[in-house]
Write an enzyme that holds these catalytic residues in place. Sequence first.
Site, PDB file in Angstrom:
ATOM      1  N   PRO A  89       0.795   2.422  -5.217  1.00  0.00           N
ATOM      2  CA  PRO A  89       1.691   0.697  -5.565  1.00  0.00           C
ATOM      3  C   PRO A  89       2.798   0.835  -5.762  1.00  0.00           C
ATOM      4  O   PRO A  89       3.798   0.416  -5.777  1.00  0.00           O
ATOM      5  CB  PRO A  89       1.040  -0.392  -6.166  1.00  0.00           C
ATOM      6  CG  PRO A  89      -0.544   0.233  -6.315  1.00  0.00           C
ATOM      7  CD  PRO A  89      -0.477   1.377  -5.369  1.00  0.00           C
ATOM      8  N   GLU A 116      -8.515   3.893 -10.398  1.00  0.00           N
ATOM      9  CA  GLU A 116      -7.506   3.062 -11.218  1.00  0.00           C
ATOM     10  C   GLU A 116      -6.234   4.266 -11.016  1.00  0.00           C
ATOM     11  O   GLU A 116      -4.839   4.258 -10.826  1.00  0.00           O
ATOM     12  CB  GLU A 116      -7.830   3.457 -13.352  1.00  0.00           C
ATOM     13  CG  GLU A 116      -8.396   2.794 -13.364  1.00  0.00           C
ATOM     14  CD  GLU A 116      -8.446   1.431 -13.305  1.00  0.00           C
ATOM     15  OE1 GLU A 116      -6.887   1.030 -14.020  1.00  0.00           O
ATOM     16  OE2 GLU A 116      -8.852   0.592 -12.850  1.00  0.00           O
ATOM     17  N   ARG A 154       3.306   4.395  16.720  1.00  0.00           N
ATOM     18  CA  ARG A 154       4.097   3.806  17.648  1.00  0.00           C
ATOM     19  C   ARG A 154       5.378   4.271  18.572  1.00  0.00           C
ATOM     20  O   ARG A 154       6.345   4.259  19.504  1.00  0.00           O
ATOM     21  CB  ARG A 154       4.030   2.412  17.362  1.00  0.00           C
ATOM     22  CG  ARG A 154       4.007   2.161  16.775  1.00  0.00           C
ATOM     23  CD  ARG A 154       3.686   0.601  16.606  1.00  0.00           C
ATOM     24  NE  ARG A 154       4.313  -0.478  17.154  1.00  0.00           N
ATOM     25  CZ  ARG A 154       5.045  -0.761  17.972  1.00  0.00           C
ATOM     26  NH1 ARG A 154       6.372  -0.196  17.148  1.00  0.00           N
ATOM     27  NH2 ARG A 154       4.975  -1.827  18.804  1.00  0.00           N
ATOM     28  N   ASP A 169      11.424  -4.512  19.020  1.00  0.00           N
ATOM     29  CA  ASP A 169      10.084  -4.311  18.368  1.00  0.00           C
ATOM     30  C   ASP A 169      11.437  -5.734  17.273  1.00  0.00           C
ATOM     31  O   ASP A 169      12.169  -4.820  16.941  1.00  0.00           O
ATOM     32  CB  ASP A 169       9.797  -4.030  17.345  1.00  0.00           C
ATOM     33  CG  ASP A 169       8.611  -3.117  17.906  1.00  0.00           C
ATOM     34  OD1 ASP A 169       8.020  -3.757  18.865  1.00  0.00           O
ATOM     35  OD2 ASP A 169       8.874  -1.581  17.844  1.00  0.00           O
TER      36      ASP A 169
HETATM   37  N1  ADE Z   1      -2.844   2.309  -3.285  1.00  0.00           N
HETATM   38  C1  ADE Z   1      -3.080   0.873  -3.903  1.00  0.00           C
HETATM   39  N2  ADE Z   1      -2.001   0.026  -3.884  1.00  0.00           N
HETATM   40  C2  ADE Z   1      -1.287  -0.122  -2.085  1.00  0.00           C
HETATM   41  C3  ADE Z   1       0.294   0.023  -1.681  1.00  0.00           C
HETATM   42  N3  ADE Z   1       0.131  -1.027  -2.116  1.00  0.00           N
HETATM   43  N4  ADE Z   1       0.699   0.722  -1.023  1.00  0.00           N
HETATM   44  C4  ADE Z   1       0.049   2.127  -0.826  1.00  0.00           C
HETATM   45  N5  ADE Z   1      -0.920   2.506  -1.333  1.00  0.00           N
HETATM   46  C5  ADE Z   1      -2.156   1.855  -2.002  1.00  0.00           C
END
Ligand code: ADE
Length: 243
Positions: A89, A116, A154, A169
């Site tokens: 994230p 984690e 794709r 798209d």
């Molecule tokens: N691992 C955990 N959450 C994630 C996300 N939002 N994007 C990419 N990898 C992740």
Amino acid sequence: MKVDIITIFPRMVEAGLAEGVVGRARTSGLIDIAVHNLRDFTTDKHHVVDDVPFGGGPGMVMKPEPFFAALAHIREHRGVPDAVVMLTPAGTPLTQAGARRLVGVSHIVLLCGRYEGIDERVREALATEELSIGDYVLSGGEIAALAVVDAVARLVPGVVGDEQSVDGDSFTRGLLDYPHYTRPAEYEGRQVPGVLLSGHHGEIRRWRRQAALERTVERRPELLADAALDADEHEWLSKRSKS
Ligand code: ADE
């Protein structure tokens, strides 16, 4: 295009790659994807991939050694990758432009984390980039890796039967998609817009462009800054903002 995915849940990833467009692209040989079980690259009896965090705190951290060993295996047996992408994230948000860039990269390795996170030295020494699929936390990188593979696969020529479908798209022009309808022309009192039944291809194109623009203005106005708009669309937008 060649993709290697490193994960502790290879069956989950294989299941996500088996169906639909990506599944067909794999069986027809248009993309070559190998899924590697991180536990196969451990050296202890119990195939442990995680350990407690230095400095304390909750949860576990993925150990570096299995990732280094998996990458060494990939280099030896699959070739030296052009990109090693860590899913997190904290990464750069994946966009359609990002997917278009990755389709030009011939060999990509995707690293899926759990717990984690992954020991920082994996990021420093192995990863060439980090990608996020959105501002929310998944319990691991697997679903994110599948999203990346799907969005990129794709775009490989031949993977989606109808190239025009990819060109049309959402996001290809930087706009959201227009609404779609199929038969019946009336369903539970709801009519398909008349212009779509008219057979006037020029009118239909105009209606769709305007509907896509309208949706984008209403739902995601920030996308307009980078959208590829023609003169008609600019005019429609300026009229709309005056009214
Ligand atoms: N691992 C955990 N959450 C994630 C996300 N939002 N994007 C990419 N990898 C992740």
